[in-house]
Scaffold this motif. Structure first.
Motif, PDB file in Angstrom:
ATOM      1  N   ARG A  50       0.650  -1.167   0.410  1.00 43.38           N
ATOM      2  CA  ARG A  50      -0.119   0.080  -0.087  1.00 43.38           C
ATOM      3  C   ARG A  50       0.703   1.639   0.116  1.00 43.38           C
ATOM      4  O   ARG A  50       0.766   2.485  -1.219  1.00 43.38           O
ATOM      5  N   SER A  51       1.854   1.345   0.638  1.00 48.10           N
ATOM      6  CA  SER A  51       2.947   1.660   0.444  1.00 48.10           C
ATOM      7  C   SER A  51       3.699   2.705  -0.952  1.00 48.10           C
ATOM      8  O   SER A  51       3.674   4.065  -1.220  1.00 48.10           O
ATOM      9  N   MET A  52       3.226   1.615  -1.853  1.00 52.65           N
ATOM     10  CA  MET A  52       4.269   1.302  -2.868  1.00 52.65           C
ATOM     11  C   MET A  52       3.197   1.774  -3.922  1.00 52.65           C
ATOM     12  O   MET A  52       3.186   2.597  -4.566  1.00 52.65           O
ATOM     13  N   MET A  53       1.655   1.356  -3.594  1.00 57.26           N
ATOM     14  CA  MET A  53       0.341   2.520  -4.534  1.00 57.26           C
ATOM     15  C   MET A  53       0.886   3.920  -3.850  1.00 57.26           C
ATOM     16  O   MET A  53       0.116   4.188  -4.926  1.00 57.26           O
ATOM     17  N   ALA A  54       0.584   4.587  -2.104  1.00 61.01           N
ATOM     18  CA  ALA A  54       0.629   5.341  -2.522  1.00 61.01           C
ATOM     19  C   ALA A  54       1.339   6.132  -3.219  1.00 61.01           C
ATOM     20  O   ALA A  54       1.321   7.354  -3.728  1.00 61.01           O
TER      21      ALA A  54
ATOM     22  N   THR B 206      -3.231   1.629  19.975  1.00 59.36           N
ATOM     23  CA  THR B 206      -2.380   0.757  21.119  1.00 59.36           C
ATOM     24  C   THR B 206      -0.798   1.091  20.066  1.00 59.36           C
ATOM     25  O   THR B 206      -0.411  -0.371  20.639  1.00 59.36           O
ATOM     26  N   LEU B 207      -1.054   0.858  19.196  1.00 56.91           N
ATOM     27  CA  LEU B 207      -0.259   0.950  18.007  1.00 56.91           C
ATOM     28  C   LEU B 207       0.997   1.731  18.522  1.00 56.91           C
ATOM     29  O   LEU B 207       1.324   2.734  18.217  1.00 56.91           O
ATOM     30  N   LYS B 208       2.169   1.157  17.326  1.00 59.43           N
ATOM     31  CA  LYS B 208       3.688   2.160  17.496  1.00 59.43           C
ATOM     32  C   LYS B 208       3.627   2.508  16.496  1.00 59.43           C
ATOM     33  O   LYS B 208       2.765   2.828  15.967  1.00 59.43           O
ATOM     34  N   ASP B 209       4.408   4.181  16.281  1.00 59.05           N
ATOM     35  CA  ASP B 209       4.218   5.172  15.949  1.00 59.05           C
ATOM     36  C   ASP B 209       3.841   4.641  14.109  1.00 59.05           C
ATOM     37  O   ASP B 209       3.193   4.931  13.436  1.00 59.05           O
ATOM     38  N   ASP B 210       4.753   4.012  13.863  1.00 57.80           N
ATOM     39  CA  ASP B 210       5.020   2.840  12.229  1.00 57.80           C
ATOM     40  C   ASP B 210       4.223   2.302  11.893  1.00 57.80           C
ATOM     41  O   ASP B 210       4.686   1.306  11.366  1.00 57.80           O
ATOM     42  N   GLU B 211       3.202   1.849  12.808  1.00 57.73           N
ATOM     43  CA  GLU B 211       2.620   0.594  12.419  1.00 57.73           C
ATOM     44  C   GLU B 211       0.905   0.781  12.220  1.00 57.73           C
ATOM     45  O   GLU B 211       0.622   2.122  12.204  1.00 57.73           O
ATOM     46  N   ILE B 212       0.899   0.539  11.189  1.00 55.64           N
ATOM     47  CA  ILE B 212      -0.716   0.711   9.988  1.00 55.64           C
ATOM     48  C   ILE B 212      -2.119  -0.039  10.519  1.00 55.64           C
ATOM     49  O   ILE B 212      -1.426  -1.313  11.041  1.00 55.64           O
ATOM     50  N   ILE B 213      -3.317   0.594  10.456  1.00 50.80           N
ATOM     51  CA  ILE B 213      -4.723  -0.706  10.591  1.00 50.80           C
ATOM     52  C   ILE B 213      -4.932  -0.337   8.724  1.00 50.80           C
ATOM     53  O   ILE B 213      -5.010   0.565   8.208  1.00 50.80           O
ATOM     54  N   VAL B 214      -4.837  -2.051   8.041  1.00 51.59           N
ATOM     55  CA  VAL B 214      -5.602  -2.054   6.919  1.00 51.59           C
ATOM     56  C   VAL B 214      -7.239  -2.423   7.240  1.00 51.59           C
ATOM     57  O   VAL B 214      -6.747  -3.437   7.491  1.00 51.59           O
TER      58      VAL B 214
ATOM     59  N   PHE C 113      -1.618  10.742  -0.729  1.00 47.86           N
ATOM     60  CA  PHE C 113      -1.879   9.965  -0.284  1.00 47.86           C
ATOM     61  C   PHE C 113      -0.567   9.005   0.481  1.00 47.86           C
ATOM     62  O   PHE C 113       0.571   8.990  -0.036  1.00 47.86           O
ATOM     63  N   PRO C 114      -0.284   9.317   1.381  1.00 48.60           N
ATOM     64  CA  PRO C 114       1.137   8.951   2.367  1.00 48.60           C
ATOM     65  C   PRO C 114       1.089   7.563   2.355  1.00 48.60           C
ATOM     66  O   PRO C 114       0.341   7.274   2.326  1.00 48.60           O
ATOM     67  N   SER C 115       2.991   7.705   2.159  1.00 54.21           N
ATOM     68  CA  SER C 115       3.091   6.490   1.946  1.00 54.21           C
ATOM     69  C   SER C 115       3.679   5.828   3.355  1.00 54.21           C
ATOM     70  O   SER C 115       3.954   4.919   3.428  1.00 54.21           O
ATOM     71  N   PHE C 116       3.565   6.840   4.613  1.00 52.72           N
ATOM     72  CA  PHE C 116       4.023   6.738   5.541  1.00 52.72           C
ATOM     73  C   PHE C 116       2.855   6.733   6.516  1.00 52.72           C
ATOM     74  O   PHE C 116       1.735   7.182   6.035  1.00 52.72           O
ATOM     75  N   PRO C 117       2.617   5.664   7.963  1.00 51.15           N
ATOM     76  CA  PRO C 117       1.650   6.167   8.146  1.00 51.15           C
ATOM     77  C   PRO C 117       1.253   7.171   8.542  1.00 51.15           C
ATOM     78  O   PRO C 117       1.768   7.990   9.591  1.00 51.15           O
ATOM     79  N   PHE C 118       0.089   7.801   8.634  1.00 53.42           N
ATOM     80  CA  PHE C 118      -0.633   9.320   8.664  1.00 53.42           C
ATOM     81  C   PHE C 118      -1.891   9.044   9.499  1.00 53.42           C
ATOM     82  O   PHE C 118      -2.284   8.539   9.050  1.00 53.42           O
ATOM     83  N   TYR C 119      -1.593   8.801  10.810  1.00 60.36           N
ATOM     84  CA  TYR C 119      -2.667   8.273  11.822  1.00 60.36           C
ATOM     85  C   TYR C 119      -2.927   7.102  11.769  1.00 60.36           C
ATOM     86  O   TYR C 119      -3.738   6.412  11.410  1.00 60.36           O
TER      87      TYR C 119
ATOM     88  N   GLY D  91      -5.467   6.529   4.435  1.00 59.79           N
ATOM     89  CA  GLY D  91      -4.443   8.082   4.692  1.00 59.79           C
ATOM     90  C   GLY D  91      -5.066   9.062   4.045  1.00 59.79           C
ATOM     91  O   GLY D  91      -5.840  10.538   4.719  1.00 59.79           O
ATOM     92  N   PHE D  92      -5.474   9.455   3.383  1.00 63.70           N
ATOM     93  CA  PHE D  92      -6.540   9.943   2.234  1.00 63.70           C
ATOM     94  C   PHE D  92      -6.756  10.430   2.637  1.00 63.70           C
ATOM     95  O   PHE D  92      -7.460  12.190   3.059  1.00 63.70           O
ATOM     96  N   ALA D  93      -8.034  10.075   2.848  1.00 58.53           N
ATOM     97  CA  ALA D  93      -9.406  10.162   3.790  1.00 58.53           C
ATOM     98  C   ALA D  93      -9.022  11.016   4.527  1.00 58.53           C
ATOM     99  O   ALA D  93      -9.551  12.022   4.650  1.00 58.53           O
ATOM    100  N   LYS D  94      -7.791  10.350   5.918  1.00 62.49           N
ATOM    101  CA  LYS D  94      -7.856  10.721   6.920  1.00 62.49           C
ATOM    102  C   LYS D  94      -6.819  12.470   6.545  1.00 62.49           C
ATOM    103  O   LYS D  94      -6.933  13.055   7.312  1.00 62.49           O
ATOM    104  N   MET D  95      -6.219  12.495   5.885  1.00 67.70           N
ATOM    105  CA  MET D  95      -5.019  13.970   5.477  1.00 67.70           C
ATOM    106  C   MET D  95      -6.280  15.057   4.586  1.00 67.70           C
ATOM    107  O   MET D  95      -6.882  16.053   5.577  1.00 67.70           O
ATOM    108  N   ALA D  96      -7.521  14.331   4.016  1.00 67.54           N
ATOM    109  CA  ALA D  96      -8.978  15.663   4.163  1.00 67.54           C
ATOM    110  C   ALA D  96      -9.705  15.908   4.454  1.00 67.54           C
ATOM    111  O   ALA D  96      -9.971  17.001   4.639  1.00 67.54           O
TER     112      ALA D  96
END
Ligand code: GDP
Ligand code: MN
Length: 299
Positions: free
Chosen positions: A117-121, A203-211, A261-267, A274-279
């Motif tokens: 997903r980060s490559m897709m971003a 509960t997640l670390k900074d670099d962890e994501i939810i898909v 489209f964030p390629s890094f964990p954004f929230y 992530g795009f939806a969150k940023m918008a």
């Protein structure tokens, strides 16, 4: 200076309204494409919006699969007489990495999601930042494997006059029990945030994501895919917090304001979610159309 060397555009006069076609608003259709699916191309060509107002942009992975997709699309463009009517067609080859194995099973495995997903971003960002022009009013994100939509898709989605509108992505299949053609939900990235989802994020670390769409990460988020009502109004809206890129209409100003489209964990979210969150952080609202279906290719 040569004539026309200086171009003026008043972005304040660039509109994105529910009456886009009559107001001659330009739409940029963007598709990341790892595979060329002929039905996708046929569906795009059947869209009833004035093709002179449509620009198309594609980005291909730099893999042998991507090279083939690019050649197949080029051939299709050259043998489609109506293709000359589009305002502009841009084909980009990625400068970033892609996964080699793109079988459905492989690309949907949870462990590869963050990387994939980060490559897709990155691919989506390259695509929009390289093709958006000062006259673009709308951006329609359409995945390369959306093979069927109403021909009035653009007008229908514009009618909602929302910064971001997402259609419901379903899939046709033969039901094994009834042996008859049937439909089922495909894209689970259109969702409403839940208490459980927010708690899980805490509960997640900074670099962890939810898909979304994995039982290992139970969020209990209401998923738009499950809100389809065949008897309901085609234009029913529901507010969303996450979106997919299957068929997504965005007012170009949302991207111009910096939503990408964030390629890094954004929230703890990446890519389209992530795009939806940023918008939303930029103050834009998002609606989904649970009863407005488009169909994903069945591999
Ligand atoms: P899924 O439907 O959620 O399994 O996701 P897909 O694999 O269909 O990917 C979404 C969109 O991105 C489709 O239009 C694909 O053709 C395209 N795509 C997938 N992987 C890549 C990639 O590595 N690079 C580019 N440029 N496009 C890709
Ligand atoms: Mn797909």
């Amino acid at each position: 200076l040569p004539k026309d060397h200086i171009s003026h555009y008043d972005l304040n006069k660039l509109t994105a309204t529910k009456d886009g076609l009559n107001k001659k608003e330009e739409v940029l259709i963007l598709t990341p494409m790892s595979k060329f699916v002929p039905e996708y191309w046929e569906n795009i060509n059947k869209l009833l919006y004035d093709h002179a107002l449509l620009s198309l942009g594609f980005i291909f992975p730099r893999t042998s699969e991507g090279d083939k997709a690019m050649k197949d699309l080029e051939n299709a463009i050259k043998t489609t007489p109506g293709a000359a009517k589009y305002k502009k067609i841009t084909l980009l080859r990625q400068d970033t990495e892609s996964l080699e194995d793109q079988s459905e099973k492989e690309r949907h495995a949870l462990k590869v999601q963050k990387q994939r997903r980060s490559m897709m971003a990155l691919a989506r960002n390259s695509l929009v930042f390289s093709t958006i022009s000062p006259s673009t009013s709308w951006v329609l994100w359409m995945d390369a494997d959306i093979v069927e939509s109403p021909t009035t898709l653009i007008q229908d989605m514009m009618k909602h006059d929302k910064p971001i509108v997402s259609a419901n992505v379903y899939q046709r299949f033969i039901n094994a029990e009834t042996k008859k053609p049937d439909i089922r939900p495909y894209d689970f990235n259109n969702w409403v945030e839940s208490e459980e989802g927010l708690k899980l994020a805490e509960t997640l670390k900074d670099d962890e994501i939810i898909v979304e769409g994995y039982s290992e990460l139970a969020t209990y988020r209401p998923l738009m895919a499950h809100f389809y009502d065949p008897k309901g109004d085609l234009h029913t809206e529901m507010p969303l917090d996450g979106v997919g890129g299957g068929a997504l209409l965005v007012k170009a100003d949302v991207h111009r304001d910096g939503a990408m489209f964030p390629s890094f964990p954004f929230y703890h979210l990446i890519e389209t979610e992530g795009f939806a969150k940023m918008a939303k952080r930029l103050g834009y609202s998002i609606v989904g159309l649970p009863n407005y279906l488009v169909y994903h290719y069945n591999e």
